[in-house]
Design a protein around this motif. Structure first.
Motif, PDB file in Angstrom:
ATOM      1  N   GLN A 173      45.050  56.700  42.676  1.00 14.08           N
ATOM      2  CA  GLN A 173      44.911  55.149  42.374  1.00 14.08           C
ATOM      3  C   GLN A 173      45.256  54.471  43.900  1.00 14.08           C
ATOM      4  N   ARG A 177      42.348  52.352  45.364  1.00 12.01           N
ATOM      5  CA  ARG A 177      42.569  50.763  45.698  1.00 12.01           C
ATOM      6  C   ARG A 177      42.509  50.478  47.170  1.00 12.01           C
ATOM      7  N   SER A 178      42.935  51.090  48.088  1.00 12.27           N
ATOM      8  CA  SER A 178      42.863  50.920  49.459  1.00 12.27           C
ATOM      9  C   SER A 178      41.506  50.960  49.870  1.00 12.27           C
ATOM     10  N   GLN A 181      39.684  47.838  48.366  1.00 17.47           N
ATOM     11  CA  GLN A 181      40.028  46.639  48.879  1.00 17.47           C
ATOM     12  C   GLN A 181      39.388  46.497  50.489  1.00 17.47           C
ATOM     13  N   ARG A 213      39.052  44.551  40.125  1.00 13.67           N
ATOM     14  CA  ARG A 213      40.326  45.150  40.244  1.00 13.67           C
ATOM     15  C   ARG A 213      41.225  44.891  41.451  1.00 13.67           C
ATOM     16  N   ALA A 214      40.318  45.215  42.310  1.00 13.40           N
ATOM     17  CA  ALA A 214      40.794  45.435  43.781  1.00 13.40           C
ATOM     18  C   ALA A 214      41.047  43.801  44.227  1.00 13.40           C
ATOM     19  N   GLU A 216      41.857  41.265  42.330  1.00 18.96           N
ATOM     20  CA  GLU A 216      43.146  40.664  41.480  1.00 18.96           C
ATOM     21  C   GLU A 216      44.249  40.967  42.295  1.00 18.96           C
ATOM     22  N   VAL A 217      44.222  42.462  42.807  1.00 22.35           N
ATOM     23  CA  VAL A 217      45.632  42.759  43.325  1.00 22.35           C
ATOM     24  C   VAL A 217      45.977  42.107  44.630  1.00 22.35           C
ATOM     25  N   LEU A 218      44.729  41.554  45.307  1.00 19.87           N
ATOM     26  CA  LEU A 218      44.808  41.017  46.569  1.00 19.87           C
ATOM     27  C   LEU A 218      44.961  39.239  46.309  1.00 19.87           C
ATOM     28  N   ASN A 219      45.017  39.134  44.955  1.00 18.61           N
ATOM     29  CA  ASN A 219      45.137  37.460  44.380  1.00 18.61           C
ATOM     30  C   ASN A 219      43.818  36.834  45.023  1.00 18.61           C
TER      31      ASN A 219
END
Length: 271
Positions: A173, A177-178, A181, A213-214, A216-219
């Motif tokens: 994960q 994700r990295s 992004q 999803r990527a 969202e994590v970074l807003n």
């Protein structure tokens, strides 16, 4: 090399405290002297498949495609080896439906396995990767990200979007994700943020929900009137990329990728 988990090697090997493996054919032995006798006769110096990629610069790496059906014993041995380092792996012997992409470092002695990923020949769910492993001595050198990026380059060649098979491990994960992004941010930076999620998916072969999803994590995304809208400035993109640039990245020269997508035997000749 110390191992992390149990792997179901056949008797009597599964009860031994130490196993000896031929690094080229992956055959396993209970005694070092048996391995040495085998090594003197083993003429294999690379995985038993087609070399589909070779980097032109250092480190000299190559990728081989190995068919699980054509090279069953090798692929089964590879799966047993990988289970020693993967907690959730369940595939050991049913390797026929899979292709294996073996990443190697090359020197004068031959091609030394660094890691691999497997991929279903025909995935109904659209998975472009089933299992991935970088062997412990080669971890934290950028090889895991290289394998992930390579799986998406194959998806681009297939003109498909892809995603890894679930569930992902905790490490998987983080790695994915990295990768998502960085891929999205680099594309947004180049196009100054003027891209939709569909545009990004078409250019990267990353599935849209993984892109969402990527972001969202970074807003960097908002939900407005039933749609996801990318909300970002060039300065914010640069700040995120500055953080990601601290991580080691090994690029892929797509001009050196020589690969044809798999075509099922029963599809040959159909129109």
């Amino acid at each position: 090399m110390d191992t992390w988990y149990y792997s179901p090697y056949p008797e009597p090997y599964n009860s031994l405290e130490k196993l000896y493996l031929c690094e080229y054919c992956l055959k396993y032995f209970g005694k070092k002297k048996t391995l040495l006798r085998h090594s003197a006769k083993c003429d294999l110096r690379h995985p038993p498949g087609d070399e589909i990629y070779r980097a032109a610069t250092s480190p000299t790496i190559a990728v081989f495609e190995v068919d699980g059906k054509r090279n069953k014993v090798y692929c089964q041995s590879l799966c047993l080896l990988s289970k020693l380092f993967l907690d959730h792996k369940t595939l050991y012997y049913d390797v026929d439906p899979f292709l294996f992409y073996i990443l190697c470092e090359r020197d004068q002695q031959g091609y030394h396995i660094v890691g691999y990923f497997s991929k279903e020949k025909c995935s109904v769910e659209g998975y472009n990767l089933a299992c991935i492993l970088t062997l412990p001595p080669y971890q934290r050198k950028g090889y895991g990200r290289f394998l992930i990026a390579f799986s998406y380059e194959l998806s681009k060649k297939e003109c498909k979007v892809g995603t890894p098979e679930r569930p992902l491990s905790d490490l998987g994960q983080v790695s994915y994700r990295s990768y998502w992004q960085r891929s999205v941010l680099e594309l947004l930076y180049t196009h100054r943020g003027q891209l939709s999620i569909k545009d990004i998916s078409d250019r990267t072969a990353i599935r849209t929900d993984d892109i969402v999803r990527a972001l969202e994590v970074l807003n960097l995304i908002k939900y407005w009137k039933g749609d996801h809208i990318i909300s970002v400035t060039q300065r914010v993109i640069e700040e995120h990329l500055r953080i990601l640039d601290k991580k080691k990245v090994m690029g892929i020269d797509v001009s050196r990728l020589h690969w044809t997508p798999y075509v099922p035997a029963n599809a040959v000749g159909k129109k």
